[in-house]
Motif scaffolding. Structure first.
Motif, mmCIF file in Angstrom:
data_model
loop_
_atom_site.group_PDB
_atom_site.id
_atom_site.type_symbol
_atom_site.label_atom_id
_atom_site.label_comp_id
_atom_site.label_asym_id
_atom_site.label_seq_id
_atom_site.Cartn_x
_atom_site.Cartn_y
_atom_site.Cartn_z
ATOM 1 N N GLU B 6 89.069 9.489 23.736
ATOM 2 C CA GLU B 6 89.328 10.612 22.559
ATOM 3 C C GLU B 6 90.891 10.244 21.619
ATOM 4 O OE1 GLU B 6 86.143 13.805 24.163
ATOM 5 O OE2 GLU B 6 88.439 14.274 23.962
ATOM 6 N N ILE B 7 91.772 10.119 22.344
ATOM 7 C CA ILE B 7 93.077 10.061 21.694
ATOM 8 C C ILE B 7 92.988 8.631 20.984
ATOM 9 C CG2 ILE B 7 95.411 9.094 22.265
ATOM 10 C CD1 ILE B 7 95.404 10.535 24.843
ATOM 11 N N HIS B 8 92.272 7.683 21.173
ATOM 12 C CA HIS B 8 92.063 6.504 20.426
ATOM 13 C C HIS B 8 91.265 6.615 19.255
ATOM 14 C CE1 HIS B 8 94.716 3.560 22.071
ATOM 15 N NE2 HIS B 8 94.839 4.357 23.182
ATOM 16 N N GLU B 9 90.357 7.523 19.391
ATOM 17 C CA GLU B 9 89.396 7.988 18.063
ATOM 18 C C GLU B 9 90.090 8.695 17.050
ATOM 19 O OE1 GLU B 9 86.348 10.624 19.373
ATOM 20 O OE2 GLU B 9 85.428 9.137 20.640
ATOM 21 N N GLN B 10 91.422 9.077 17.037
ATOM 22 C CA GLN B 10 92.115 9.883 16.092
ATOM 23 C C GLN B 10 92.083 9.092 14.827
ATOM 24 O OE1 GLN B 10 94.634 13.090 18.239
ATOM 25 N NE2 GLN B 10 94.954 11.223 19.161
ATOM 26 N N PRO B 11 92.414 7.840 14.640
ATOM 27 C CA PRO B 11 92.559 7.323 13.118
ATOM 28 C C PRO B 11 91.274 7.608 12.452
ATOM 29 C CG PRO B 11 93.515 5.853 14.654
ATOM 30 C CD PRO B 11 92.846 6.917 15.660
ATOM 31 N N GLU B 12 90.199 7.316 12.984
ATOM 32 C CA GLU B 12 88.779 7.128 12.404
ATOM 33 C C GLU B 12 88.694 8.802 12.006
ATOM 34 O OE1 GLU B 12 84.819 5.706 13.647
ATOM 35 O OE2 GLU B 12 86.293 4.248 14.541
ATOM 36 N N THR B 186 100.812 4.598 15.667
ATOM 37 C CA THR B 186 101.503 4.922 16.751
ATOM 38 C C THR B 186 100.679 4.818 18.100
ATOM 39 O OG1 THR B 186 101.830 7.001 15.284
ATOM 40 C CG2 THR B 186 101.961 7.339 17.548
ATOM 41 N N LEU B 187 99.188 4.630 17.865
ATOM 42 C CA LEU B 187 98.499 4.117 19.279
ATOM 43 C C LEU B 187 98.965 2.950 19.825
ATOM 44 C CD1 LEU B 187 95.065 5.371 18.081
ATOM 45 C CD2 LEU B 187 96.391 6.420 20.045
ATOM 46 N N ARG B 188 99.550 1.881 18.879
ATOM 47 C CA ARG B 188 99.949 0.754 19.289
ATOM 48 C C ARG B 188 101.024 0.736 19.900
ATOM 49 N NH1 ARG B 188 97.558 -0.618 14.140
ATOM 50 N NH2 ARG B 188 99.639 -0.621 13.170
ATOM 51 N N THR B 189 101.792 1.806 20.071
ATOM 52 C CA THR B 189 103.126 1.824 21.026
ATOM 53 C C THR B 189 102.895 2.238 22.343
ATOM 54 O OG1 THR B 189 103.494 4.339 20.624
ATOM 55 C CG2 THR B 189 104.479 2.708 18.868
ATOM 56 N N PRO B 303 106.043 5.731 13.110
ATOM 57 C CA PRO B 303 105.704 4.953 11.935
ATOM 58 C C PRO B 303 106.341 5.675 10.635
ATOM 59 C CG PRO B 303 103.891 6.398 12.380
ATOM 60 C CD PRO B 303 104.952 6.463 13.516
ATOM 61 N N ALA B 304 106.144 4.947 9.709
ATOM 62 C CA ALA B 304 106.855 5.607 8.325
ATOM 63 C C ALA B 304 105.788 6.420 7.881
ATOM 64 C CB ALA B 304 106.947 4.437 7.387
ATOM 65 N N LEU B 305 106.174 7.832 7.544
ATOM 66 C CA LEU B 305 104.985 8.662 7.155
ATOM 67 C C LEU B 305 105.982 9.780 6.320
ATOM 68 C CD1 LEU B 305 101.827 9.114 6.918
ATOM 69 C CD2 LEU B 305 102.299 10.439 9.063
ATOM 70 N N ALA B 306 105.420 10.351 5.508
ATOM 71 C CA ALA B 306 106.026 11.591 4.910
ATOM 72 C C ALA B 306 106.280 12.699 5.654
ATOM 73 C CB ALA B 306 104.823 12.181 3.814
ATOM 74 N N GLU B 307 107.545 13.350 5.728
ATOM 75 C CA GLU B 307 107.812 14.288 6.792
ATOM 76 C C GLU B 307 106.661 15.192 7.035
ATOM 77 O OE1 GLU B 307 111.464 16.375 5.482
ATOM 78 O OE2 GLU B 307 111.318 17.698 7.580
ATOM 79 N N ILE B 315 102.529 13.614 17.430
ATOM 80 C CA ILE B 315 101.880 14.091 18.649
ATOM 81 C C ILE B 315 101.001 13.161 19.498
ATOM 82 C CG2 ILE B 315 99.819 15.278 17.336
ATOM 83 C CD1 ILE B 315 101.635 16.549 20.497
ATOM 84 N N VAL B 316 100.408 12.213 18.601
ATOM 85 C CA VAL B 316 99.773 10.973 19.263
ATOM 86 C C VAL B 316 100.564 10.411 20.294
ATOM 87 C CG1 VAL B 316 98.374 8.829 18.922
ATOM 88 C CG2 VAL B 316 98.354 10.854 17.289
#
Lengths: 346, 346
Positions: B6-12, B186-189, B303-307, B315-316
């Motif tokens: 379920e953690i890895h489903e998050q991008p989709e 983030t998942l790739r870390t 990762p780079a992302l707007a604050e 949180i991931v």
């Protein structure tokens, strides 16, 4: 003047505030508080727990939803807030923290009434507010706040009573007169509290549970244990505790519970029974009800007091417990490490 | 389907929500959200941390103060609330908790708009609300919520973008398009996070620190550590942490910090330097800034992302950290003890 001295000054300090009840009615009239719909409170640390108490007090007695300000929205992010029909309250012992002052300044800019609750009316917070409630408990020299906290709770209860009956706040809430004696009665349980405090001498962590008005007590008690005794004390409302943190509990895990008579009492009793009998937790129960105390592995009696004012007495039991836990762990309650009396957060 | 799946489903799951951006603009128009002054959010557990995120998001982007409801004021104490010009939002994965439903019912009685954010639009919460945001992340089978949390954050960000530009929410907040890829990065870390997680294998307690938007992450990360790994993880905003809990820190005490670039970055960096260099804490730093990561005793890149959207990615990292801490402590992340998936609080 030690922390213990300041803990024992509380009945007198609160009695002096209750004597000033008429001034709270006059203030409520000037604020036209009954024409306001919302309350926004800015506070940090111990004072933030007084703000949590205010959420229940204003919500239940006046139907006013209380928001706890996240001051960094203004101080760090530079936001501007819509504050229509909102009473803005800042609570700070020192009145010195710039971000709390910043929330009251925002209230002024929006033209809504502002109240400072502080032990230093000449502070920046006192200077910026329309109305200042001087806690007047005398200098608080101990790093850990005790008498300013109970005075903040009493001041909030007096302000709400003032809104309910500006002509005579004690007519709206006569139980306020009972608070000094109830706090004094709590102080007389010190030997029992000290005996119960030995339990945490060798523990790294515990959970503190309350519900309703006593959620504020859980938060403040946990903070005292952290700053004085260096026990990682995790505070929860009974409702949120079931949402996951209950997983922490194993055989002998220490749980501290504030469970006086009142609306959440049945819910708290069900939780206590489960904690001790199913999960094997070691449960210290504070309650005015003998049957509820019997649900604990140990207990301390609370005095009789109206439910909405009980947090002013129950935290005194928590203060004594943190003090004696600190002594049992061979730390010095009058020199907690790493922390300063006044924290200035930008 | 495991927690890790379920953690890895998050991008989709988040990408599907972002694709529905136009619907959030239409909803904002129906709510006439720009004519409202206040927001009141009812939520518990993980969803309450999404509500904390909303405090910053609505406050900073819309100038709307967000109050977190204390549902027991209604459900236990029977209060009636003034809710003029207030948007009432309920957030609940299951939509089943009676006290959260009760806050939305109070909103309906007062005639103000109500929104349910839930993974089950046919739930009691979904049925009572004027508008329902279906998270639509598929059934969440793991007891510990992960994909519903990030979906709740994304839904709140889309709703705020919809208020800012009902015709085209992604024009108001184009960075929303970057979120799915940032979460995937983030998942790739995971391998780095797993290595850092060994630190807590033998610790009873730790502190989690964030500030501003990342305070929500600190709260949620700490909850995951408690419910899965049984570590007493105490979450603090950097500002409140200085007000006492810093006393917990001694040589080697574990501190987890979320410190991405953004407005609170300098304040967080000052705290991190003090924690490691003066107090000897063991500090794990999550940051997109190499200089900030260098302030930790260990670190993981963000990762780079707007604050304002970073909490959806950071949180991931916290979820992965809690998962691997759980494994390092020989607990089963898919069978946390004592807790049920759906908690019904009256």
């Amino acid at each position: 003047m030690t922390l213990r001295d300041e803990i024992h000054e509380q009945p007198e300090a609160i009695a002096r505030l209750v004597d000033r009840a008429p001034a709270f009615g006059q203030m409520a009239a000037r604020l036209r508080a009954d024409e306001l719909d919302h309350v926004l409170i800015a506070a940090r640390g111990t004072s933030d727990h007084a703000a949590i108490y205010a959420q229940y007090l204003f919500g239940i007695h006046l139907g006013m939803p209380v928001g706890l300000a996240t001051p960094s929205i203004l101080s760090v992010y530079g936001a501007e807030l819509r504050l229509a029909r909102t009473l803005v309250i800042g609570i700070s012992q020192s009145g010195a923290s710039p971000d709390i002052v910043g929330v009251l300044e925002e209230g002024r800019r929006r033209g809504v009434p502002t109240v400072a609750i502080t032990n230093d009316p000449s502070s920046a917070l006192g200077s910026v507010a329309d109305e200042v409630i001087d806690l007047a408990v005398g200098p608080e020299r101990a790093v850990a706040a005790t008498k300013t906290y109970t005075a903040e709770l009493a001041a909030l209860a007096l302000l709400v009573a003032g809104v309910r009956d500006p002509a005579d706040p004690l007519r709206a809430d006569p139980a306020l007169r009972d608070v000094p004696a109830a706090v004094a009665a709590t102080l007389r349980t010190e030997a029992e509290v000290a005996a119960a405090a030995g339990e945490l001498a060798d523990r790294a962590a515990c959970v503190v549970v309350g519900r309703g008005y006593e959620y504020a007590t859980a938060r403040e008690w946990a903070l005292k244990l952290k700053e004085l005794a260096h026990v990682v004390a995790d505070p929860y409302s009974a409702a949120d505790f079931r949402h996951g943190p209950v997983a922490l509990v194993d055989e002998g895990f220490p749980v501290l519970a504030i469970a006086p008579s009142g609306r959440p009492a049945a819910d708290m009793a069900a939780l206590l029974a489960r904690l001790r009998d199913e999960l094997g937790a070691s449960v210290l129960v504070l309650s005015d009800v003998a049957e509820t105390r019997a649900l604990g592995t140990s207990s301390v009696p609370l005095p009789a007091l109206a439910e909405h004012l009980m947090p002013i007495a129950s935290i005194v039991c928590g203060q004594l417990h943190a003090l004696h836990t600190t002594l049992a762990r061979n730390h010095d309650p009058d020199s907690p490490r790493h922390i300063a009396k006044v924290t200035r957060t930008a």
